[in-house]
Design a protein around this motif. Structure first.
Motif, PDB file in Angstrom:
ATOM      1  N   VAL A  45      41.933 -24.337 -51.433  1.00 19.31           N
ATOM      2  CA  VAL A  45      42.097 -23.961 -52.840  1.00 19.31           C
ATOM      3  C   VAL A  45      41.467 -22.593 -53.082  1.00 19.31           C
ATOM      4  N   VAL A  46      42.188 -21.731 -53.777  1.00 22.26           N
ATOM      5  CA  VAL A  46      41.665 -20.441 -54.215  1.00 22.26           C
ATOM      6  C   VAL A  46      41.704 -20.423 -55.735  1.00 22.26           C
ATOM      7  N   GLY A  47      40.560 -20.197 -56.364  1.00 21.87           N
ATOM      8  CA  GLY A  47      40.485 -20.154 -57.821  1.00 21.87           C
ATOM      9  C   GLY A  47      40.061 -18.790 -58.315  1.00 21.87           C
ATOM     10  N   THR A  48      40.343 -18.491 -59.567  1.00 19.96           N
ATOM     11  CA  THR A  48      39.941 -17.210 -60.152  1.00 19.96           C
ATOM     12  C   THR A  48      38.663 -17.321 -60.970  1.00 19.96           C
ATOM     13  N   SER A  49      38.260 -18.543 -61.283  1.00 21.50           N
ATOM     14  CA  SER A  49      37.073 -18.758 -62.116  1.00 21.50           C
ATOM     15  C   SER A  49      36.008 -19.484 -61.308  1.00 21.50           C
ATOM     16  N   ARG A  50      34.922 -18.804 -61.071  1.00 14.51           N
ATOM     17  CA  ARG A  50      33.819 -19.418 -60.337  1.00 14.51           C
ATOM     18  C   ARG A  50      33.263 -20.603 -61.095  1.00 14.51           C
ATOM     19  N   ASP A  51      33.151 -20.498 -62.414  1.00 17.24           N
ATOM     20  CA  ASP A  51      32.584 -21.578 -63.217  1.00 17.24           C
ATOM     21  C   ASP A  51      33.466 -22.824 -63.192  1.00 17.24           C
ATOM     22  N   GLU A  52      34.784 -22.620 -63.256  1.00 12.56           N
ATOM     23  CA  GLU A  52      35.710 -23.753 -63.206  1.00 12.56           C
ATOM     24  C   GLU A  52      35.653 -24.431 -61.835  1.00 12.56           C
ATOM     25  N   ASN A  53      35.640 -23.613 -60.776  1.00  7.83           N
ATOM     26  CA  ASN A  53      35.518 -24.168 -59.436  1.00  7.83           C
ATOM     27  C   ASN A  53      34.206 -24.926 -59.263  1.00  7.83           C
ATOM     28  N   HIS A  54      33.134 -24.343 -59.770  1.00  8.61           N
ATOM     29  CA  HIS A  54      31.825 -24.993 -59.657  1.00  8.61           C
ATOM     30  C   HIS A  54      31.846 -26.360 -60.329  1.00  8.61           C
ATOM     31  N   ALA A  55      32.492 -26.432 -61.497  1.00  5.30           N
ATOM     32  CA  ALA A  55      32.571 -27.712 -62.207  1.00  5.30           C
ATOM     33  C   ALA A  55      33.299 -28.748 -61.360  1.00  5.30           C
ATOM     34  N   PHE A  56      34.438 -28.353 -60.771  1.00  2.30           N
ATOM     35  CA  PHE A  56      35.190 -29.308 -59.946  1.00  2.30           C
ATOM     36  C   PHE A  56      34.371 -29.750 -58.734  1.00  2.30           C
ATOM     37  N   ILE A  57      33.755 -28.789 -58.067  1.00  4.25           N
ATOM     38  CA  ILE A  57      32.999 -29.102 -56.850  1.00  4.25           C
ATOM     39  C   ILE A  57      31.831 -30.029 -57.172  1.00  4.25           C
ATOM     40  N   TYR A  58      31.090 -29.718 -58.250  1.00  3.04           N
ATOM     41  CA  TYR A  58      29.972 -30.584 -58.624  1.00  3.04           C
ATOM     42  C   TYR A  58      30.459 -31.988 -58.979  1.00  3.04           C
ATOM     43  N   LEU A  59      31.482 -32.063 -59.834  1.00  4.43           N
ATOM     44  CA  LEU A  59      31.988 -33.367 -60.263  1.00  4.43           C
ATOM     45  C   LEU A  59      32.541 -34.161 -59.079  1.00  4.43           C
ATOM     46  N   ASP A  60      33.256 -33.476 -58.204  1.00  4.54           N
ATOM     47  CA  ASP A  60      33.829 -34.167 -57.057  1.00  4.54           C
ATOM     48  C   ASP A  60      32.729 -34.740 -56.157  1.00  4.54           C
ATOM     49  N   ASN A  61      31.700 -33.952 -55.894  1.00  5.29           N
ATOM     50  CA  ASN A  61      30.592 -34.455 -55.071  1.00  5.29           C
ATOM     51  C   ASN A  61      29.898 -35.634 -55.744  1.00  5.29           C
ATOM     52  N   HIS A  62      29.733 -35.535 -57.068  1.00  7.68           N
ATOM     53  CA  HIS A  62      29.088 -36.623 -57.813  1.00  7.68           C
ATOM     54  C   HIS A  62      29.943 -37.886 -57.763  1.00  7.68           C
ATOM     55  N   PHE A  63      31.247 -37.734 -58.003  1.00 10.99           N
ATOM     56  CA  PHE A  63      32.139 -38.897 -57.989  1.00 10.99           C
ATOM     57  C   PHE A  63      32.234 -39.506 -56.578  1.00 10.99           C
ATOM     58  N   SER A  64      32.268 -38.650 -55.565  1.00 13.02           N
ATOM     59  CA  SER A  64      32.333 -39.154 -54.186  1.00 13.02           C
ATOM     60  C   SER A  64      31.083 -39.955 -53.855  1.00 13.02           C
ATOM     61  N   MET A  65      29.946 -39.462 -54.310  1.00 16.59           N
ATOM     62  CA  MET A  65      28.689 -40.160 -54.069  1.00 16.59           C
ATOM     63  C   MET A  65      28.704 -41.543 -54.720  1.00 16.59           C
ATOM     64  N   ARG A  66      29.409 -41.664 -55.828  1.00 16.09           N
ATOM     65  CA  ARG A  66      29.508 -42.943 -56.519  1.00 16.09           C
ATOM     66  C   ARG A  66      30.726 -43.751 -56.058  1.00 16.09           C
ATOM     67  N   LYS A  67      31.342 -43.275 -54.956  1.00 14.27           N
ATOM     68  CA  LYS A  67      32.447 -43.986 -54.297  1.00 14.27           C
ATOM     69  C   LYS A  67      33.660 -44.180 -55.224  1.00 14.27           C
ATOM     70  N   LEU A  68      33.957 -43.143 -55.992  1.00  7.97           N
ATOM     71  CA  LEU A  68      35.134 -43.170 -56.856  1.00  7.97           C
ATOM     72  C   LEU A  68      36.326 -42.564 -56.119  1.00  7.97           C
ATOM     73  N   PRO A  69      37.547 -42.956 -56.480  1.00  2.69           N
ATOM     74  CA  PRO A  69      38.735 -42.497 -55.754  1.00  2.69           C
ATOM     75  C   PRO A  69      39.127 -41.063 -56.105  1.00  2.69           C
ATOM     76  N   VAL A  70      38.504 -40.113 -55.432  1.00  2.00           N
ATOM     77  CA  VAL A  70      38.778 -38.692 -55.619  1.00  2.00           C
ATOM     78  C   VAL A  70      38.873 -38.048 -54.235  1.00  2.00           C
ATOM     79  N   PRO A  71      39.470 -36.849 -54.137  1.00  2.00           N
ATOM     80  CA  PRO A  71      39.448 -36.147 -52.841  1.00  2.00           C
ATOM     81  C   PRO A  71      38.019 -35.723 -52.528  1.00  2.00           C
TER      82      PRO A  71
END
Length: 513
Positions: A45-71
């Motif tokens: 994935v290539v994004g133009t907004s660092r803040d938007e990417n950061h939000a996805f990356i943080y949320l994804d790591n958090h959701f993965s840690m809680r074993k939710l169905p996300v990439p």
């Protein structure tokens, strides 16, 4: 692309044997499928907004840690503009239920089962996903609030309602909007508001289990929002019976995670959010259809209007906003033209006026119904931001009084890539300007001049005064300056201030206190 390929090679220890560019989504992010020598795949994935990417990356790591169905995010570049994630394949819920959509809402048993399975999974990410989540990582804001609601309601007003040509009283509507926003945000909910929960953002594995993607715009907020967003999507054409079944499935699933309100309370609160989402999407359809002339969005307006008509049949006590509801009723009664020929800047593409009756004031409408302002009343200040390339704004009052300030002497965040897609209303730009400090020194002098002038105009009984801030593109410095002067004047003097960010097509009214 070269940097993304290097990120892949660093992660895998080898170059990909094939790279496939995937179709674009609604954002500016670009997606690529990397294939290794064994046929394994990873999404880049290539994004133009660092803040938007950061939000996805943080949320994804958090959701993965809680074993939710996300990439799972596998690797991230140092600047967070590129990352790798697991490949969930090409099968989306949107594609899987295509048959029912094309059959005008007649979904077969398999399609209905997929919808049930998905809606029952929604509370998991909303409630489990919210546990121990640091909301400050959310983008562009951490919480669903009144200001955000009013922004969306005014988006509907300016991008859809005004384009229809329907005559309405802006102050009365604004007063009802504020009451509506207050009600929508009145219930505390420590849950994750997905915000873009739709069939396109649900991927299905080989066993038809749903996986969630594109949640980077999520924030803390009420769980009703996502239910309304998913089940009242205009193009889905879900029947009343199917919607009722899916709401029931969601409500019973929610019980597994939190103590739920009574069914009556739940349905009434949900109805508020259905109305809000309907106005939200009409605003988007109006902008994309009427102004950008995109056929898909024009075609989406009739089913969205059908949703609105159904809402107006509900118990009126659910919607205690008499002026707004009266205006919406008139809107639904305007017959649509079958073809659109006028250019985008013309009036009333899709509707014509059939009712010119004057609305009778109602005590629930709020103070604006009985406003003393009649173009001869107290001082109203207009504050504009603009681009010098497109000329200085006109004075709508005809009085010709006021000031034009040139912001181009201050440091321009628009010169830097992270800020190019943002405006002076966005937190990253605000932080940049205030940390730099030049804009604050500039505004200190503007405030002194403005305060004296506003005070003398009030004393002399004048009715109009205008301040305009120009910069190169009318996007960053001028927007920041205009917004802050408007809020300063409103806070200090309590008078009515109209804000117009001309190049951003954003208007706001700060009502008299």
């Amino acid at each position: 692309m070269q940097k993304l390929t290097k990120l892949y090679a660093d992660y895998k220890g080898e170059e990909p044997v094939e790279i496939e560019k995937l179709p674009g989504a609604g954002s500016n992010r670009q997606y690529y499928r990397f294939v290794d020598k064994d046929g394994g795949t990873i999404i880049g994935v290539v994004g133009t907004s660092r803040d938007e990417n950061h939000a996805f990356i943080y949320l994804d790591n958090h959701f993965s840690m809680r074993k939710l169905p996300v990439p799972n995010v596998l690797a991230v570049s140092n600047d967070e503009l590129r990352y790798l994630q697991t490949d969930l394949g090409n099968s989306s819920l949107f594609d899987a239920i295509k048959g029912g959509r094309e059959a005008d809402g007649r979904y077969n048993q398999k399609e209905q089962q997929l919808l049930v399975k998905t809606i029952r999974e929604l509370p998991k990410i909303q409630i489990e996903g919210a546990r121990e989540l640091d909301w400050t990582n959310c983008y562009p804001q951490p919480e669903f609030d009144k200001e955000g609601v009013l922004f969306d309601l005014n988006y509907f007003k300016y991008c859809f309602l005004k384009a229809t040509g329907l005559d309405f009283h802006e102050l009365k509507l604004e007063a009802n909007f504020r009451m509506f926003a207050k009600d929508l945000t009145s219930e505390d909910c420590d849950s994750f508001l997905y915000r873009d929960f739709q069939a396109r953002n649900i991927m299905l594995d080989e066993n038809d289990n749903p996986y969630f993607i594109d949640f980077q715009g999520g924030r803390k907020g009420p769980y009703y929002y996502d239910v309304a967003s998913f089940l009242w999507q205009a193009s889905a054409k879900y029947s009343f019976k199917l919607r009722r079944k899916l709401v029931y499935e969601y409500y019973n699933s929610l019980k597994n995670y939190v103590e739920v309100p009574s069914e009556r309370h739940f349905v009434e609160r949900l109805s508020l959010f259905v109305l809000f989402r309907t106005l939200q999407v009409l605003g988007a359809y109006g902008f994309r259809g009427y102004f950008e002339r995109k056929k898909h969005f024009l075609d989406s307006i009739p089913p969205a209007m059908d949703n609105l008509r159904e809402l107006l049949k509900l118990n009126p006590d659910i919607f205690p906003y008499p002026y707004m509801m009266d205006m919406l009723k008139k809107l639904t009664e305007m017959p649509m033209f079958s073809h659109i020929e006028e250019p985008a800047h013309s009036r009333a593409d899709g509707y014509k006026i059939t009712d010119s009756n004057v609305y009778v004031a109602h005590s629930q409408d709020g103070p604006a119904t009985f406003s003393s302002y009649d173009a001869k009343g107290p001082l109203v200040v207009n504050v504009n931001s603009f681009s010098f390339r497109k000329g200085i704004p006109d004075d709508p009052s005809g009085n010709g009084g006021g000031y034009v300030f040139d912001c181009r002497s201050t440091h321009n965040p628009g010169r830097y890539e992270p800020y190019k897609k943002l405006t002076g209303l966005d937190e990253p730009v605000i932080r940049f300007l205030e940390d730099d400090g030049e804009i604050l020194t500039f505004l200190d002098e503007v405030y002194k001049l403005a305060d004296h002038h506003v005070m003398r105009y009030i004393q002399r009984g004048f009715t109009n005064l205008m301040f305009s801030f120009g910069c190169t593109g009318g996007q960053h410095r001028s927007v920041y300056s205009a917004q802050h002067l408007a809020e300063h004047i409103h806070e200090k003097f309590g008078i009515e201030v109209h804000v117009n960010h001309r190049e951003q097509n954003i208007q706001q009214i700060l009502l008299k206190k």
